[in-house]
Design a protein around this motif. Structure first.
Motif, PDB file in Angstrom:
ATOM      1  N   ALA A 126      -0.096  -5.527  -8.416  1.00  0.00           N
ATOM      2  CA  ALA A 126       1.221  -5.664  -7.776  1.00  0.00           C
ATOM      3  C   ALA A 126       2.003  -6.760  -8.497  1.00  0.00           C
ATOM      4  CB  ALA A 126       1.049  -6.022  -6.300  1.00  0.00           C
ATOM      5  N   VAL A 127       3.107  -6.373  -9.126  1.00  0.00           N
ATOM      6  CA  VAL A 127       3.893  -7.345  -9.898  1.00  0.00           C
ATOM      7  C   VAL A 127       4.855  -8.061  -8.952  1.00  0.00           C
ATOM      8  CG1 VAL A 127       5.553  -7.643 -11.774  1.00  0.00           C
ATOM      9  CG2 VAL A 127       3.651  -6.030 -12.026  1.00  0.00           C
ATOM     10  N   SER A 128       4.575  -9.341  -8.707  1.00  0.00           N
ATOM     11  CA  SER A 128       5.260 -10.076  -7.640  1.00  0.00           C
ATOM     12  C   SER A 128       6.277 -11.089  -8.151  1.00  0.00           C
ATOM     13  CB  SER A 128       4.229 -10.746  -6.727  1.00  0.00           C
ATOM     14  OG  SER A 128       3.223 -11.408  -7.469  1.00  0.00           O
ATOM     15  N   LYS A 129       6.672 -10.979  -9.419  1.00  0.00           N
ATOM     16  CA  LYS A 129       7.723 -11.879  -9.924  1.00  0.00           C
ATOM     17  C   LYS A 129       8.972 -11.774  -9.053  1.00  0.00           C
ATOM     18  CE  LYS A 129       9.394  -8.482 -13.250  1.00  0.00           C
ATOM     19  NZ  LYS A 129       8.872  -7.903 -14.488  1.00  0.00           N
ATOM     20  N   THR A 130       9.593 -12.888  -8.787  1.00  0.00           N
ATOM     21  CA  THR A 130      10.801 -13.042  -7.939  1.00  0.00           C
ATOM     22  C   THR A 130      10.530 -12.830  -6.441  1.00  0.00           C
ATOM     23  OG1 THR A 130      11.750 -10.792  -7.893  1.00  0.00           O
ATOM     24  CG2 THR A 130      12.216 -12.134  -9.864  1.00  0.00           C
TER      25      THR A 130
ATOM     26  N   PHE B  26      -1.441 -13.146 -15.427  1.00  0.00           N
ATOM     27  CA  PHE B  26      -0.210 -13.567 -16.104  1.00  0.00           C
ATOM     28  C   PHE B  26       0.239 -12.444 -17.030  1.00  0.00           C
ATOM     29  CE2 PHE B  26       2.455 -15.690 -19.226  1.00  0.00           C
ATOM     30  CZ  PHE B  26       3.310 -16.381 -18.383  1.00  0.00           C
ATOM     31  N   ILE B  27       1.490 -11.963 -16.826  1.00  0.00           N
ATOM     32  CA  ILE B  27       1.979 -10.828 -17.615  1.00  0.00           C
ATOM     33  C   ILE B  27       3.292 -11.161 -18.318  1.00  0.00           C
ATOM     34  CG2 ILE B  27       0.806  -9.129 -16.140  1.00  0.00           C
ATOM     35  CD1 ILE B  27       3.536  -8.527 -14.853  1.00  0.00           C
ATOM     36  N   GLY B  28       3.653 -12.445 -18.373  1.00  0.00           N
ATOM     37  CA  GLY B  28       4.922 -12.841 -18.980  1.00  0.00           C
ATOM     38  C   GLY B  28       4.752 -13.316 -20.412  1.00  0.00           C
TER      39      GLY B  28
ATOM     40  N   LEU C 105      -6.266  -3.820 -24.114  1.00  0.00           N
ATOM     41  CA  LEU C 105      -4.897  -3.848 -24.628  1.00  0.00           C
ATOM     42  C   LEU C 105      -3.873  -3.693 -23.504  1.00  0.00           C
ATOM     43  CD1 LEU C 105      -5.319  -1.454 -27.708  1.00  0.00           C
ATOM     44  CD2 LEU C 105      -5.527  -3.970 -27.647  1.00  0.00           C
ATOM     45  N   MET C 106      -2.696  -4.242 -23.740  1.00  0.00           N
ATOM     46  CA  MET C 106      -1.575  -4.107 -22.817  1.00  0.00           C
ATOM     47  C   MET C 106      -0.360  -3.659 -23.618  1.00  0.00           C
ATOM     48  SD  MET C 106       1.430  -5.828 -21.908  1.00  0.00           S
ATOM     49  CE  MET C 106       2.255  -6.618 -20.533  1.00  0.00           C
ATOM     50  N   VAL C 107       0.411  -2.718 -23.058  1.00  0.00           N
ATOM     51  CA  VAL C 107       1.661  -2.306 -23.713  1.00  0.00           C
ATOM     52  C   VAL C 107       2.794  -2.116 -22.704  1.00  0.00           C
ATOM     53  CG1 VAL C 107       0.835  -1.151 -25.807  1.00  0.00           C
ATOM     54  CG2 VAL C 107       0.947   0.127 -23.668  1.00  0.00           C
TER      55      VAL C 107
ATOM     56  N   MET D 150       4.101   1.343 -15.447  1.00  0.00           N
ATOM     57  CA  MET D 150       4.848   0.571 -14.470  1.00  0.00           C
ATOM     58  C   MET D 150       5.382   1.550 -13.406  1.00  0.00           C
ATOM     59  SD  MET D 150       6.451  -2.206 -17.140  1.00  0.00           S
ATOM     60  CE  MET D 150       8.114  -1.677 -17.106  1.00  0.00           C
ATOM     61  N   SER D 151       6.329   1.097 -12.582  1.00  0.00           N
ATOM     62  CA  SER D 151       6.779   1.960 -11.474  1.00  0.00           C
ATOM     63  C   SER D 151       7.196   3.355 -11.940  1.00  0.00           C
ATOM     64  CB  SER D 151       7.954   1.310 -10.733  1.00  0.00           C
ATOM     65  OG  SER D 151       7.521   0.151 -10.057  1.00  0.00           O
ATOM     66  N   ALA D 152       7.903   3.421 -13.072  1.00  0.00           N
ATOM     67  CA  ALA D 152       8.516   4.683 -13.483  1.00  0.00           C
ATOM     68  C   ALA D 152       7.529   5.633 -14.170  1.00  0.00           C
ATOM     69  CB  ALA D 152       9.688   4.406 -14.418  1.00  0.00           C
TER      70      ALA D 152
ATOM     71  N   VAL E 130      -2.552  -0.471 -13.763  1.00  0.00           N
ATOM     72  CA  VAL E 130      -1.117  -0.188 -13.775  1.00  0.00           C
ATOM     73  C   VAL E 130      -0.400  -1.363 -13.116  1.00  0.00           C
ATOM     74  CG1 VAL E 130      -1.272   2.322 -13.912  1.00  0.00           C
ATOM     75  CG2 VAL E 130      -1.364   1.221 -11.671  1.00  0.00           C
ATOM     76  N   ARG E 131       0.737  -1.752 -13.712  1.00  0.00           N
ATOM     77  CA  ARG E 131       1.473  -2.942 -13.260  1.00  0.00           C
ATOM     78  C   ARG E 131       2.743  -2.495 -12.545  1.00  0.00           C
ATOM     79  NH1 ARG E 131       1.059  -3.257 -18.822  1.00  0.00           N
ATOM     80  NH2 ARG E 131       3.322  -3.072 -18.778  1.00  0.00           N
ATOM     81  N   ILE E 132       2.757  -2.601 -11.218  1.00  0.00           N
ATOM     82  CA  ILE E 132       3.831  -1.987 -10.440  1.00  0.00           C
ATOM     83  C   ILE E 132       4.569  -3.025  -9.600  1.00  0.00           C
ATOM     84  CG2 ILE E 132       4.356  -0.242  -8.704  1.00  0.00           C
ATOM     85  CD1 ILE E 132       2.005   1.360  -9.673  1.00  0.00           C
ATOM     86  N   GLY E 133       5.873  -3.128  -9.818  1.00  0.00           N
ATOM     87  CA  GLY E 133       6.700  -4.051  -9.051  1.00  0.00           C
ATOM     88  C   GLY E 133       7.637  -3.328  -8.107  1.00  0.00           C
ATOM     89  N   THR E 134       8.685  -2.739  -8.685  1.00  0.00           N
ATOM     90  CA  THR E 134       9.763  -2.138  -7.905  1.00  0.00           C
ATOM     91  C   THR E 134       9.277  -1.134  -6.858  1.00  0.00           C
ATOM     92  OG1 THR E 134      11.026  -2.333  -9.931  1.00  0.00           O
ATOM     93  CG2 THR E 134      12.018  -1.067  -8.174  1.00  0.00           C
ATOM     94  N   ALA E 135       8.357  -0.277  -7.202  1.00  0.00           N
ATOM     95  CA  ALA E 135       7.913   0.758  -6.268  1.00  0.00           C
ATOM     96  C   ALA E 135       7.212   0.150  -5.052  1.00  0.00           C
ATOM     97  CB  ALA E 135       6.994   1.764  -6.967  1.00  0.00           C
TER      98      ALA E 135
HETATM   99  C1  PLP Z   1       8.313  -6.621 -14.248  1.00  0.00           C
HETATM  100  C2  PLP Z   1       7.147  -6.063 -14.983  1.00  0.00           C
HETATM  101  C3  PLP Z   1       6.448  -4.944 -14.518  1.00  0.00           C
HETATM  102  C4  PLP Z   1       6.835  -4.170 -13.273  1.00  0.00           C
HETATM  103  O1  PLP Z   1       7.929  -3.352 -13.520  1.00  0.00           O
HETATM  104  P1  PLP Z   1       8.479  -2.318 -12.395  1.00  0.00           P
HETATM  105  O2  PLP Z   1       9.334  -1.390 -13.163  1.00  0.00           O
HETATM  106  O3  PLP Z   1       9.227  -3.151 -11.407  1.00  0.00           O
HETATM  107  O4  PLP Z   1       7.305  -1.652 -11.790  1.00  0.00           O
HETATM  108  C5  PLP Z   1       5.331  -4.537 -15.240  1.00  0.00           C
HETATM  109  N1  PLP Z   1       4.929  -5.162 -16.355  1.00  0.00           N
HETATM  110  C6  PLP Z   1       5.582  -6.237 -16.825  1.00  0.00           C
HETATM  111  C7  PLP Z   1       5.095  -6.896 -18.065  1.00  0.00           C
HETATM  112  C8  PLP Z   1       6.711  -6.714 -16.172  1.00  0.00           C
HETATM  113  O5  PLP Z   1       7.365  -7.786 -16.674  1.00  0.00           O
END
Ligand code: PLP
Length: 228
Positions: free
Chosen positions: A30-34, A75-77, A157-159, A201-203, A216-221
Motif C-alpha cells: 500500500a503506497v501511503s505517500k501523502t 522505501f520506494i522514492g 528488480l523494481m520498475v 501500480m493502480s493502473a 505490486v505497489r498500489i496507492g490511488t486505488a
Molecule cells: C506513487 C507510487 C506508486 C503508486 O502509484 P498509484 O498510481 O497511485 O497506484 C507506486 N510506485 C511508486 C514508485 C510510486 O512513487
C-alpha cells in the motif's frame, strides 16, 4: 475514478495471482505517500501489513507513530546518497537502489543498526533520460557488485514503465515481460534471496501480475486520488 475500495483491490490482486498460477504469491504494497498515519492505521485495521513511502521525513513521522503495529515499511522514492543512513534506519525494504555508492552506504548503515535490509534494484526499463534506475545493459555488473554486501539481502528488480497512451497497455506489458527476462538473467549471479519483481501500480497491476510481479505497489486505488 471509483471510490477507493481496499477490500476489492485485495481481491483483484489475489484473483490475478491465482489466475497466474501463483495463489498467495503476490504482496500488496500500500503506497501511503501523502497519507496520514490515521489513514495508514485504518488500512492496517483491515489487514494490510506492507506500506510504501517516497519521502523520508514524512515517512519517519508515520513509522514512529505506528511502531506498535509492527508494519513492514518499504522505501520506494528517489535516494539521495546523504539520506541512506536514515533510510536504513527506518525501512525494512528499499526498492530504488540503482548505484553501488548507495548500496555501499545502505550496507554500512544497516550494519550500524544491526539489521539486514531487503533491497531491489530499480531498472530504467524504457531508458528514459531523466528517470532513476540502472540501464538494462548495466544491470548485471551492478547485481554482481551488490550481491556481496552482507547487510543487504538482494531480492530482485523494481520498475516503473513509462505510461503509454492509446495502446491498451500492450507496451507496458512488454516492459514487464522484459523485466522478468532480466530478472531471470541475473539469477545466477545472486544467492537464494533473488525472488522479487516489484512492478505494477493502480493502473496496471493485473498485467504486472500476469507477467510475474511478486510485489505490486498500489496507492490511488486504495486511498483515492492524491490531492497534494
Ligand atoms: C506513487 C507510487 C506508486 C503508486 O502509484 P498509484 O498510481 O497511485 O497506484 C507506486 N510506485 C511508486 C514508485 C510510486 O512513487
Amino acid at each position: 475514478m471509483n471510490a477507493p475500495n481496499p477490500r476489492q483491490v485485495r481481491e483483484s490482486v489475489d484473483r490475478a495471482a491465482q489466475c497466474a498460477g501463483r495463489p498467495g504469491g503476490v504482496t500488496l504494497l500500500a503506497v501511503s505517500k501523502t497519507r496520514s498515519a490515521d489513514e495508514v492505521a485504518a488500512l492496517a485495521d483491515q489487514g494490510f501489513r506492507h506500506f510504501g513511502e517516497n519521502y523520508l521525513q514524512e515517512a519517519a513521522v508515520k513509522i514512529e507513530a505506528l511502531t506498535r503495529r509492527r508494519l513492514t515499511w518499504h522505501f520506494i522514492g528517489a535516494i539521495q546518497s546523504n539520506k541512506t543512513r536514515d533510510i536504513a534506519r527506518w525501512f525494512d525494504w528499499v526498492h530504488t537502489v540503482d548505484r553501488v555508492k548507495v548500496a555501499r552506504r545502505l550496507d554500512e548503515a544497516a550494519r550500524e543498526y544491526s539489521k539486514n535490509v531487503d533491497v531491489c534494484i530499480q531498472v530504467n526499463i524504457d531508458e528514459e533520460p531523466q528517470k532513476a534506475g540502472v540501464a538494462p545493459g548495466e544491470l548485471i555488473p551492478l547485481v554482481r557488485d551488490i550481491a556481496h554486501y552482507r547487510h543487504l539481502r538482494l531480492r530482485g528488480l523494481m520498475v516503473i514503465p513509462k505510461a503509454h497512451e492509446g495502446d491498451a497497455g500492450a507496451r507496458v506489458r512488454q516492459r514487464f515481460c522484459e523485466t522478468r527476462e532480466l530478472f531471470e538473467d541475473c539469477a545466477v549471479h545472486v544467492g537464494a534471496t533473488w525472488d522479487t519483481l516489484s512492478m505494477g501500480m493502480s493502473a496496471d497491476f493485473e498485467t504486472a501480475i500476469e507477467e510475474g510481479a511478486t510485489i505490486v505497489r498500489i496507492g490511488t486505488a486504495l486511498f483515492g486520488p492524491r490531492i497534494n
